[in-house]
Design a protein around this motif. Sequence first.
Motif, PDB file in Angstrom:
ATOM      1  N   HIS A  61       0.826  -1.206   0.000  1.00  0.00           N
ATOM      2  CA  HIS A  61       0.000   0.000   0.000  1.00  0.00           C
ATOM      3  C   HIS A  61       0.869   1.268   0.000  1.00  0.00           C
ATOM      4  O   HIS A  61       0.435   2.323   0.469  1.00  0.00           O
ATOM      5  N   PRO A 101      -4.414   2.646  -1.913  1.00  0.00           N
ATOM      6  CA  PRO A 101      -4.009   3.061  -0.569  1.00  0.00           C
ATOM      7  C   PRO A 101      -4.457   4.477  -0.213  1.00  0.00           C
ATOM      8  O   PRO A 101      -4.645   4.786   0.972  1.00  0.00           O
ATOM      9  N   THR A 111      -3.024   3.359   6.127  1.00  0.00           N
ATOM     10  CA  THR A 111      -2.018   2.690   5.302  1.00  0.00           C
ATOM     11  C   THR A 111      -0.619   3.208   5.631  1.00  0.00           C
ATOM     12  O   THR A 111      -0.455   4.326   6.108  1.00  0.00           O
TER      13      THR A 111
END
Length: 332
Positions: A61, A101, A111
């Motif tokens: 991410h 993300p 994230t």
Amino acid sequence: MDSLTQIVLGAAVGEAVLGKKVGNKAILYGAIAGTIPDLDIFASHFTDTVTALAIHRGFTHSIVFCVLFAPLFGWLVSRFESYKDWKGWSWLFFWALITHPILDAHTTWGTQFFWPFDLRLAFKTIFVIDPLYTLPFLICLILTMFQKRTSEKRRFYNGLGLTISTAYLALTFVLKHLALTQFEDALLDQNIIYEQIDTRPAPLNTILWSANVDTKDAYLLGYYSFFDTQQTRFEAFPKNHQLLGDLIENEKVQRMISISEGWHTIIKKDGKLYYNDLRFGLLSMEPQSQEFVFQYRIDVDENGNVNFVEQEKSKRDGKKLISDLWNRLKGI
């Protein structure tokens, strides 16, 4: 966010980048790219609970992942698709990967967008499943798919979906600020001294909000709905951090505390210690409930090795919680 939402977002982004040139294939590959970052969930099958939690929404991410893998995926697709523009496919994968993300950063878990730096980006403005975000977006995407590749309507419907979803995300920041103000006013009126406050939306909506309040010996949990007519009430949960004893020095315990950003309580049941992550609230709205959404039993073997075991949640508990939250949302 949930898989369906990420598929819709990735598909819409793919369409925006390359739809005019490859049609629905842009939607297909965008949808695939939108799911790739969440493959990190398979780490839970190969590592312990704490490590899996640390990995989740980490490298896959991050900006680094998007920059490294978008060209690779783009090159692979360009090898067997009739449209051979490697740069075009790479651009599609980059934007479909990186918006994943960015959207997840609005949730409570957040994230590690700037991995490898130890910084979790979490705006906490939207629940991981929010129909008001996903459904209009999905409808627009379906309408887009049935238009001709070069049609103006195709670009209109896809653009409308992206615009509505983005506007809704922006609105959640306003709603979060309004809810935070209400919580702060309630704490002031009740003469409650606190160190910090953390707010997030309740499941499936942005009308009902919850707050965790850090006081000296306890955490206070409260709910506020925009339909409320009475002052917000808070329920106290003792921190009980002292129950950890020497375990506080254990590496896994320290990592768990870091993952939950310090928002945790410890309880003891049947001679076992349980770690409660307060960021995701309770499974029950019954007074003095200790059934947290994320609760882990702390096991210590004869060699002193520590392991966190997540406690199972039943569908019945989930249905009861949704029912209670719905009533609370209405101001009841």
